[in-house]
Design a protein around this motif. Sequence first.
Motif, PDB file in Angstrom:
ATOM      1  N   LEU A  96       0.832  -1.214   0.000  1.00  0.00           N
ATOM      2  CA  LEU A  96       0.000   0.000   0.000  1.00  0.00           C
ATOM      3  C   LEU A  96       0.860   1.254   0.000  1.00  0.00           C
ATOM      4  O   LEU A  96       0.544   2.237  -0.686  1.00  0.00           O
ATOM      5  N   LEU A  97       1.927   1.243   0.732  1.00  0.00           N
ATOM      6  CA  LEU A  97       2.829   2.387   0.772  1.00  0.00           C
ATOM      7  C   LEU A  97       3.469   2.608  -0.592  1.00  0.00           C
ATOM      8  O   LEU A  97       3.557   3.754  -1.063  1.00  0.00           O
ATOM      9  N   ALA A  98       3.865   1.533  -1.272  1.00  0.00           N
ATOM     10  CA  ALA A  98       4.475   1.639  -2.595  1.00  0.00           C
ATOM     11  C   ALA A  98       3.482   2.195  -3.601  1.00  0.00           C
ATOM     12  O   ALA A  98       3.815   3.066  -4.415  1.00  0.00           O
ATOM     13  N   VAL A  99       2.248   1.720  -3.551  1.00  0.00           N
ATOM     14  CA  VAL A  99       1.211   2.227  -4.456  1.00  0.00           C
ATOM     15  C   VAL A  99       0.950   3.704  -4.194  1.00  0.00           C
ATOM     16  O   VAL A  99       0.816   4.516  -5.116  1.00  0.00           O
ATOM     17  N   SER A 100       0.904   4.083  -2.937  1.00  0.00           N
ATOM     18  CA  SER A 100       0.662   5.471  -2.553  1.00  0.00           C
ATOM     19  C   SER A 100       1.779   6.384  -3.072  1.00  0.00           C
ATOM     20  O   SER A 100       1.529   7.473  -3.577  1.00  0.00           O
TER      21      SER A 100
END
Length: 106
Positions: A96-100
């Motif tokens: 999720l952090l990478a997508v964000s």
Amino acid sequence: MSDARTPAQIEADIVRRREQLAVTLDEIGIRVHPKTIVGDAKARVASTVDQTAGRAFVAVNRTVSDVKARFTTEDGAPRLERVVPVALVAVALVGLLAVSVRKRKG
């Protein structure tokens, strides 16, 4: 019997007391010197920091031991029923952090 002292004895007592007073005054001078006061304060602070760091180390060590005990058996083998869910949650959060981050850049 007389307790009268001779002039030589009185003079010797005066000399001895002067020497004692000089030593005492030197000690007082050292104690109230600014460098001595600062040095004493630094030593107290260092001692307090050492004690605080020691308490923090003990608390962290205890916490790490507690966490380790939750995720391993008594013989040190991992408890997969606890490790796998935590690992999946960690991977999901990283994803999720990478997508964000990609959304913000693009």
